[in-house]
Design a protein around this motif. Structure first.
Motif, mmCIF file in Angstrom:
data_model
loop_
_atom_site.group_PDB
_atom_site.id
_atom_site.type_symbol
_atom_site.label_atom_id
_atom_site.label_comp_id
_atom_site.label_asym_id
_atom_site.label_seq_id
_atom_site.Cartn_x
_atom_site.Cartn_y
_atom_site.Cartn_z
ATOM 1 N N MET A 75 75.836 9.927 17.541
ATOM 2 C CA MET A 75 75.571 11.102 18.375
ATOM 3 C C MET A 75 76.108 12.378 17.757
ATOM 4 S SD MET A 75 76.060 9.698 22.247
ATOM 5 C CE MET A 75 77.804 9.391 22.003
ATOM 6 N N SER A 76 77.206 12.284 17.036
ATOM 7 C CA SER A 76 77.757 13.475 16.385
ATOM 8 C C SER A 76 76.772 14.041 15.375
ATOM 9 C CB SER A 76 79.080 13.123 15.693
ATOM 10 O OG SER A 76 80.022 12.628 16.618
ATOM 11 N N TYR A 77 76.094 13.155 14.654
ATOM 12 C CA TYR A 77 75.108 13.613 13.675
ATOM 13 C C TYR A 77 73.868 14.178 14.355
ATOM 14 C CZ TYR A 77 77.902 11.290 10.103
ATOM 15 O OH TYR A 77 78.919 10.926 9.263
ATOM 16 N N GLU A 78 73.514 13.610 15.497
ATOM 17 C CA GLU A 78 72.306 14.079 16.189
ATOM 18 C C GLU A 78 72.441 15.525 16.658
ATOM 19 O OE1 GLU A 78 69.910 10.399 18.125
ATOM 20 O OE2 GLU A 78 71.821 10.854 19.067
ATOM 21 N N PHE A 79 73.670 15.946 16.975
ATOM 22 C CA PHE A 79 73.859 17.357 17.328
ATOM 23 C C PHE A 79 73.383 18.253 16.201
ATOM 24 C CE2 PHE A 79 77.203 15.974 20.459
ATOM 25 C CZ PHE A 79 76.550 16.486 21.569
ATOM 26 N N GLY A 80 73.688 17.868 14.963
ATOM 27 C CA GLY A 80 73.306 18.697 13.828
ATOM 28 C C GLY A 80 71.873 18.514 13.394
ATOM 29 N N THR A 81 71.355 17.288 13.499
ATOM 30 C CA THR A 81 70.000 17.041 13.010
ATOM 31 C C THR A 81 68.922 17.423 14.018
ATOM 32 O OG1 THR A 81 70.158 14.745 13.773
ATOM 33 C CG2 THR A 81 70.749 15.201 11.470
ATOM 34 N N ASN A 82 69.123 17.049 15.268
ATOM 35 C CA ASN A 82 68.079 17.260 16.283
ATOM 36 C C ASN A 82 68.305 18.484 17.154
ATOM 37 O OD1 ASN A 82 68.277 14.252 15.642
ATOM 38 N ND2 ASN A 82 66.321 14.317 16.695
ATOM 39 N N PHE A 83 69.550 18.967 17.209
ATOM 40 C CA PHE A 83 69.858 20.113 18.076
ATOM 41 C C PHE A 83 70.747 21.109 17.318
ATOM 42 C CE2 PHE A 83 69.161 16.377 20.710
ATOM 43 C CZ PHE A 83 68.220 16.822 21.616
ATOM 44 N N SER A 84 70.272 21.505 16.148
ATOM 45 C CA SER A 84 71.076 22.349 15.265
ATOM 46 C C SER A 84 71.396 23.700 15.896
ATOM 47 C CB SER A 84 70.349 22.552 13.932
ATOM 48 O OG SER A 84 69.049 23.092 14.149
ATOM 49 N N LYS A 85 70.465 24.265 16.629
ATOM 50 C CA LYS A 85 70.706 25.556 17.269
ATOM 51 C C LYS A 85 71.825 25.445 18.302
ATOM 52 C CE LYS A 85 69.666 29.908 18.142
ATOM 53 N NZ LYS A 85 69.915 30.975 17.148
ATOM 54 N N PHE A 86 71.866 24.347 18.995
ATOM 55 C CA PHE A 86 72.922 24.130 19.986
ATOM 56 C C PHE A 86 74.290 24.094 19.314
ATOM 57 C CE2 PHE A 86 75.484 21.034 22.523
ATOM 58 C CZ PHE A 86 75.668 21.844 23.622
ATOM 59 N N SER A 87 74.367 23.424 18.165
ATOM 60 C CA SER A 87 75.626 23.374 17.435
ATOM 61 C C SER A 87 76.075 24.760 17.015
ATOM 62 C CB SER A 87 75.479 22.474 16.196
ATOM 63 O OG SER A 87 75.111 21.159 16.565
ATOM 64 N N GLU A 88 75.125 25.605 16.657
ATOM 65 C CA GLU A 88 75.453 26.966 16.226
ATOM 66 C C GLU A 88 76.004 27.806 17.365
ATOM 67 O OE1 GLU A 88 72.086 28.795 14.436
ATOM 68 O OE2 GLU A 88 71.762 27.181 12.974
ATOM 69 N N ILE A 89 75.363 27.752 18.521
ATOM 70 C CA ILE A 89 75.748 28.666 19.597
ATOM 71 C C ILE A 89 76.913 28.142 20.431
ATOM 72 C CG2 ILE A 89 73.403 29.601 19.718
ATOM 73 C CD1 ILE A 89 72.980 28.004 22.255
ATOM 74 N N ALA A 90 77.067 26.807 20.524
ATOM 75 C CA ALA A 90 78.123 26.243 21.380
ATOM 76 C C ALA A 90 79.254 25.613 20.580
ATOM 77 C CB ALA A 90 77.534 25.204 22.330
ATOM 78 N N GLY A 91 79.132 25.594 19.263
ATOM 79 C CA GLY A 91 80.137 24.967 18.420
ATOM 80 C C GLY A 91 81.550 25.483 18.622
ATOM 81 N N PRO A 92 81.773 26.814 18.758
ATOM 82 C CA PRO A 92 83.144 27.308 18.952
ATOM 83 C C PRO A 92 83.823 26.788 20.216
ATOM 84 C CG PRO A 92 81.704 29.086 18.226
ATOM 85 C CD PRO A 92 80.819 27.914 18.515
#
Length: 471
Positions: A75-92
């Motif tokens: 699931m950790s990888y899926e954040f980056g592969t399938n929902f990359s925009k989400f990782s960018e905006i909510a990562g902090p």
């Protein structure tokens, strides 16, 4: 159209992997706690049946823990592969919370897990108990961080948005967001109930087969007492959780209860209905008048916001939320009934002999996990179309991947997880068929009774042989 297909497939893939993963932490949190409880009782009473319970269930715990780790990494990888925009905006916000989970919980569990699993004959029983307790505490800490992150997505606060990116203004507000305390309590109780049902179900199965009778009586008796307390607590916590959803996520509540009118009073409690997204009403509705208002507002004529108060594009998929909620509640009521039936049978002295009761308990063996899955479907699909409630839509953060690639990865996940499930069930079945360790074996190994382990027992045996030889 390709982007839509890719987005839907990505959501299905993540839902599938989360559904597979959550099964195992649900069991391990509860089992780790039960094993620590049995070890504590063994230390307190020296009753070997508590040691027998701990020794038997530690192997299913180990297998389940390993499966949870395998499922969670993906699931950790899926954040980056399938929902990359989400990782960018909510990562902090979410990145540190997930990192804290690894640093404070996973490392803690991993550090003491080896002693817990393989230290029975290598360390003293108090040291082993401390290791087991630390692992159990680690599972609770892990669930705390995960629930904090997920609850923030449900009821976000303590943030500021700079150039479209979420930044933390107050970590206390981020972690202790409005839904976090009640949702964490709800999840921990669900884990304890699920593990208790697993132990009770296997114990009931043994009693039906007239195998390992004393072991099974102790396991069934303890878990029935636990379920009597836990299920009643869960009903209360579930009611509080519903009131929290009513305040912060009214669209989700409307979907859970099948309420369509923008503002509806004297709401019935629907026992059955087929929510129709096209006609915006329920087909074949059957309910108890006014009971919905009584539960949700604590008055018979209380008013509740319905789905028509929200734009169509802001509503969740009602049938899935509606029926998932009823599966969860229905199974929960069944668990309460089993716990109460156990109390009645205990007083009649027939707790271990009533075959109908034992069959019912055996049937409910996996139902704690099923109810937990249904509850997660309510929580996650009820939040849609938002990934961060009322702030970010799920459709806006999906990676623009070719749909055939997502379909391929989804297919591979289904095949691999299916095979993993077969392996997991095979070993669980093998352990259950083998049964608990015999009392004679426990005494022979001197597990914490007269010596900390094999090494000291071996030395004692040598001394005994030398003494006999001198004679």
């Amino acid at each position: 159209m390709e982007h839509f297909d890719s987005a839907m497939l990505s959501r299905i893939q993540f839902a599938f992997t989360v559904s597979f993963h959550i099964i195992f932490p649900t069991i391990t949190i509860g089992l780790a706690t039960l094993i620590a409880l049995w070890e504590a009782l063994w230390l307190k009473t020296n009753d070997p049946r508590y040691l027998q319970l701990a020794k038997f269930w530690i192997k299913p715990f180990a297998i389940t823990f390993g499966m949870g780790v395998v499922g969670g990494i993906v699931m950790s990888y899926e954040f980056g592969t399938n929902f990359s925009k989400f990782s960018e905006i909510a990562g902090p916000v979410l990145g540190p919370l997930l990192a804290y989970e690894v640093l404070t919980a996973f490392f803690l569990e991993a550090g003491f897990l080896g002693v817990m699993l393989f230290g029975w004959q290598r360390v003293g029983r108090k040291v082993h108990f401390i290791s087991t307790l630390v692992v159990a505490i680690g599972t609770w800490i892990s669930s705390t961080w995960i629930m904090a992150a997920n609850s923030w997505m449900q009821t976000p606060q303590g943030y500021k948005i700079i150039d479209g990116v979420f930044h933390v203004e107050s970590w206390m507000q981020v972690i202790f967001n409005p839904s976090f305390p009640i949702r964490l309590t709800h999840m921990l109780l669900a884990s304890l109930i699920s593990a208790s049902l697993l132990v009770a179900g296997v114990s009931a199965f043994y009693l039906l087969k007239k195998r390992h009778v004393n072991f099974s009586k102790k396991g069934l008796s303890m878990t029935m007492w636990l379920l009597l307390v836990l299920t009643i607590l869960q009903v209360k916590v579930g009611d509080e959780s519903g009131l929290e959803v009513k305040e912060h996520q009214p669209a989700k509540l409307a979907a859970m209860e099948g309420i369509w009118e923008a503002q509806e009073s004297e709401v019935p409690l629907l026992l059955f209905a087929m929510p129709n997204m096209q006609t915006e009403e329920n087909d074949y509705q059957l309910g108890i008048p006014n009971l919905g208002s009584l539960i949700l507002t604590h008055t018979l004529d209380g008013s509740v916001t319905g789905l028509k108060a929200f734009p169509k594009e802001d509503r969740p998929y009602v049938p899935l939320v509606f029926w998932s909620f009823r599966v969860m509640v229905g199974l929960g009521m069944g668990m309460v009934a089993i716990a109460l039936a156990a109390l009645v049978l205990r007083r009649k002295g027939r707790l271990y002999e009533n075959k109908w009761f034992l069959r019912a308990v055996t049937f409910f063996t996996p139902m704690g996990v099923v109810a937990t899955l249904a509850g997660w479907y309510v929580a996650e699909t009820g939040r849609q179309p938002w990934v961060i409630y009322n702030l970010v839509r799920t459709s806006d953060v999906v990676s623009p991947l070719p749909s055939e690639r997502v379909l391929f990865s989804l297919t591979m996940f289904v095949v691999i997880y299916f095979l993993l499930s077969l392996v997991y069930l095979y070993f669980m079945r093998k352990l259950i068929r083998k049964g608990p360790p015999k009392m004679a074996t426990l005494e022979k190994h001197l597990i914490g009774m007269n010596a900390p382990g094999y090494a000291l027992a071996w030395v004692k045996n040598l001394k005994h042989e030398d003494h006999e030889g001198e004679k």
